[in-house]
Motif scaffolding. Structure first.
Motif, mmCIF file in Angstrom:
data_model
loop_
_atom_site.group_PDB
_atom_site.id
_atom_site.type_symbol
_atom_site.label_atom_id
_atom_site.label_comp_id
_atom_site.label_asym_id
_atom_site.label_seq_id
_atom_site.Cartn_x
_atom_site.Cartn_y
_atom_site.Cartn_z
ATOM 1 N N THR A 113 0.822 -1.203 0.000
ATOM 2 C CA THR A 113 0.000 0.000 0.000
ATOM 3 C C THR A 113 0.858 1.257 0.000
ATOM 4 O O THR A 113 0.587 2.210 -0.727
ATOM 5 C CB THR A 113 -0.940 0.011 1.216
ATOM 6 O OG1 THR A 113 -1.706 -1.193 1.194
ATOM 7 C CG2 THR A 113 -1.872 1.190 1.191
ATOM 8 N N LEU A 114 1.905 1.270 0.790
ATOM 9 C CA LEU A 114 2.739 2.468 0.886
ATOM 10 C C LEU A 114 3.655 2.657 -0.316
ATOM 11 O O LEU A 114 3.909 3.786 -0.735
ATOM 12 C CB LEU A 114 3.563 2.427 2.167
ATOM 13 C CG LEU A 114 2.768 2.457 3.477
ATOM 14 C CD1 LEU A 114 3.698 2.300 4.666
ATOM 15 C CD2 LEU A 114 1.957 3.729 3.579
ATOM 16 N N ASN A 115 4.135 1.561 -0.875
ATOM 17 C CA ASN A 115 5.126 1.685 -1.948
ATOM 18 C C ASN A 115 4.556 1.675 -3.351
ATOM 19 O O ASN A 115 5.141 2.278 -4.255
ATOM 20 C CB ASN A 115 6.178 0.597 -1.820
ATOM 21 C CG ASN A 115 7.065 0.848 -0.626
ATOM 22 O OD1 ASN A 115 7.464 1.979 -0.386
ATOM 23 N ND2 ASN A 115 7.356 -0.193 0.121
ATOM 24 N N LEU A 116 3.448 1.010 -3.568
ATOM 25 C CA LEU A 116 2.897 0.976 -4.920
ATOM 26 C C LEU A 116 2.383 2.336 -5.363
ATOM 27 O O LEU A 116 2.371 2.635 -6.554
ATOM 28 C CB LEU A 116 1.792 -0.073 -5.028
ATOM 29 C CG LEU A 116 2.257 -1.512 -5.135
ATOM 30 C CD1 LEU A 116 1.070 -2.452 -5.248
ATOM 31 C CD2 LEU A 116 3.183 -1.716 -6.317
ATOM 32 N N VAL A 117 1.975 3.136 -4.414
ATOM 33 C CA VAL A 117 1.493 4.474 -4.760
ATOM 34 C C VAL A 117 2.613 5.274 -5.426
ATOM 35 O O VAL A 117 2.375 6.030 -6.373
ATOM 36 C CB VAL A 117 0.969 5.196 -3.500
ATOM 37 C CG1 VAL A 117 0.620 6.631 -3.787
ATOM 38 C CG2 VAL A 117 -0.221 4.451 -2.934
ATOM 39 N N GLU A 118 3.835 5.080 -4.972
ATOM 40 C CA GLU A 118 4.960 5.808 -5.551
ATOM 41 C C GLU A 118 5.552 5.113 -6.770
ATOM 42 O O GLU A 118 6.124 5.761 -7.641
ATOM 43 C CB GLU A 118 6.042 5.987 -4.484
ATOM 44 C CG GLU A 118 5.585 6.851 -3.328
ATOM 45 C CD GLU A 118 6.645 6.977 -2.249
ATOM 46 O OE1 GLU A 118 7.809 6.658 -2.524
ATOM 47 O OE2 GLU A 118 6.285 7.383 -1.148
ATOM 48 N N LEU A 119 5.436 3.783 -6.843
ATOM 49 C CA LEU A 119 6.063 3.041 -7.935
ATOM 50 C C LEU A 119 5.242 3.020 -9.220
ATOM 51 O O LEU A 119 5.804 2.940 -10.315
ATOM 52 C CB LEU A 119 6.331 1.596 -7.499
ATOM 53 C CG LEU A 119 7.354 1.413 -6.381
ATOM 54 C CD1 LEU A 119 7.428 -0.040 -5.966
ATOM 55 C CD2 LEU A 119 8.725 1.897 -6.840
ATOM 56 N N ILE A 120 3.941 3.053 -9.097
ATOM 57 C CA ILE A 120 3.084 2.931 -10.276
ATOM 58 C C ILE A 120 2.583 4.313 -10.675
ATOM 59 O O ILE A 120 1.906 4.980 -9.891
ATOM 60 C CB ILE A 120 1.904 1.989 -9.991
ATOM 61 C CG1 ILE A 120 2.432 0.608 -9.617
ATOM 62 C CG2 ILE A 120 0.971 1.913 -11.198
ATOM 63 C CD1 ILE A 120 1.378 -0.352 -9.180
ATOM 64 N N LEU A 125 -4.390 1.792 -11.711
ATOM 65 C CA LEU A 125 -3.952 0.397 -11.671
ATOM 66 C C LEU A 125 -3.489 -0.063 -10.290
ATOM 67 O O LEU A 125 -3.253 -1.247 -10.094
ATOM 68 C CB LEU A 125 -2.818 0.184 -12.677
ATOM 69 C CG LEU A 125 -3.198 0.302 -14.148
ATOM 70 C CD1 LEU A 125 -1.959 0.146 -15.009
ATOM 71 C CD2 LEU A 125 -4.236 -0.735 -14.509
ATOM 72 N N ILE A 126 -3.356 0.849 -9.352
ATOM 73 C CA ILE A 126 -2.833 0.489 -8.028
ATOM 74 C C ILE A 126 -3.721 -0.557 -7.356
ATOM 75 O O ILE A 126 -3.234 -1.570 -6.845
ATOM 76 C CB ILE A 126 -2.682 1.738 -7.138
ATOM 77 C CG1 ILE A 126 -1.559 2.610 -7.691
ATOM 78 C CG2 ILE A 126 -2.401 1.350 -5.702
ATOM 79 C CD1 ILE A 126 -1.385 3.920 -6.974
ATOM 80 N N ALA A 127 -5.013 -0.332 -7.369
ATOM 81 C CA ALA A 127 -5.932 -1.287 -6.737
ATOM 82 C C ALA A 127 -5.851 -2.651 -7.416
ATOM 83 O O ALA A 127 -5.888 -3.686 -6.752
ATOM 84 C CB ALA A 127 -7.355 -0.756 -6.762
ATOM 85 N N PHE A 128 -5.718 -2.645 -8.753
ATOM 86 C CA PHE A 128 -5.603 -3.908 -9.475
ATOM 87 C C PHE A 128 -4.337 -4.657 -9.076
ATOM 88 O O PHE A 128 -4.372 -5.861 -8.841
ATOM 89 C CB PHE A 128 -5.615 -3.661 -10.992
ATOM 90 C CG PHE A 128 -5.317 -4.897 -11.776
ATOM 91 C CD1 PHE A 128 -6.279 -5.887 -11.918
ATOM 92 C CD2 PHE A 128 -4.073 -5.079 -12.357
ATOM 93 C CE1 PHE A 128 -6.002 -7.041 -12.635
ATOM 94 C CE2 PHE A 128 -3.790 -6.228 -13.077
ATOM 95 C CZ PHE A 128 -4.758 -7.214 -13.214
ATOM 96 N N TYR A 129 -3.217 -3.965 -8.996
ATOM 97 C CA TYR A 129 -1.963 -4.608 -8.622
ATOM 98 C C TYR A 129 -2.012 -5.147 -7.190
ATOM 99 O O TYR A 129 -1.532 -6.245 -6.919
ATOM 100 C CB TYR A 129 -0.786 -3.646 -8.780
ATOM 101 C CG TYR A 129 -0.358 -3.451 -10.198
ATOM 102 C CD1 TYR A 129 0.021 -4.517 -10.999
ATOM 103 C CD2 TYR A 129 -0.327 -2.182 -10.762
ATOM 104 C CE1 TYR A 129 0.415 -4.335 -12.315
ATOM 105 C CE2 TYR A 129 0.062 -1.988 -12.079
ATOM 106 C CZ TYR A 129 0.433 -3.075 -12.849
ATOM 107 O OH TYR A 129 0.822 -2.888 -14.143
#
Length: 162
Positions: A113-120, A125-129
């Protein structure tokens, strides 16, 4: 001689009742949470406590020995006790694995949750990943838990020659 056999069987049945009480404690509580600090809990020491031998194991083994002596290994009541013992051990492994997964999932979910926001870059698509990662982990953990329970059941069937 017959009276001794009846007394032994009555004592064995009392041991089974005691073992069921201790087994119920492991099913519901598993361990005393006050004995572990946060670091030990995060290192999964608490969940490993569930599979350690305890009073239920002692009482089940004593009852099994008494049944084998009085009734024999192939008696239906002895076989039923063996199945109960095997189910007890399999349930302990299953509970330990589920607690393990819960702690790991909390750590991984927080990280994702904390890192995908910055990586994607695409926020849609964040929720999908996150959902795809959780689904993949859930499938992997289910397969691992099923395999561990299979191995535990197989081990105790060999121990009791079933």
């Amino acid at each position: 001689m017959m009276k001794d056999k009846d007394n032994t069987l009555a004592l064995a049945r009392d041991f089974i009742k005691k073992a069921r009480g201790y087994a119920r404690y492991k099913q519901v509580d598993g361990y005393n949470e006050d004995d572990y600090d946060l670091l030990e809990f995060m290192n999964l020491d608490a969940s490993l406590e569930i599979c350690k031998r305890g009073p239920a194991d002692y009482y089940y083994e004593k009852a099994y020995d008494m049944f084998c002596t009085c009734l024999g290994k192939d008696h239906p009541e002895t076989r039923q006790l063996v199945n109960e013992i095997i189910d007890y051990h399999v349930h302990n492994v299953q509970r330990m694995m589920q607690e393990n997964y819960t702690v790991v999932l909390l750590i991984i979910y927080t990280y994702l949750t904390l890192n995908l926001v910055e990586l994607i870059p695409d926020k849609k698509l964040i929720a999908f990943y996150i959902a795809a990662c959780q689904a993949a982990l859930a499938i992997y953990w289910y397969l691992e838990q099923t395999f561990m329970c299979f191995l535990e059941r197989r081990h105790y069937r060999r121990v009791y020659n079933q």
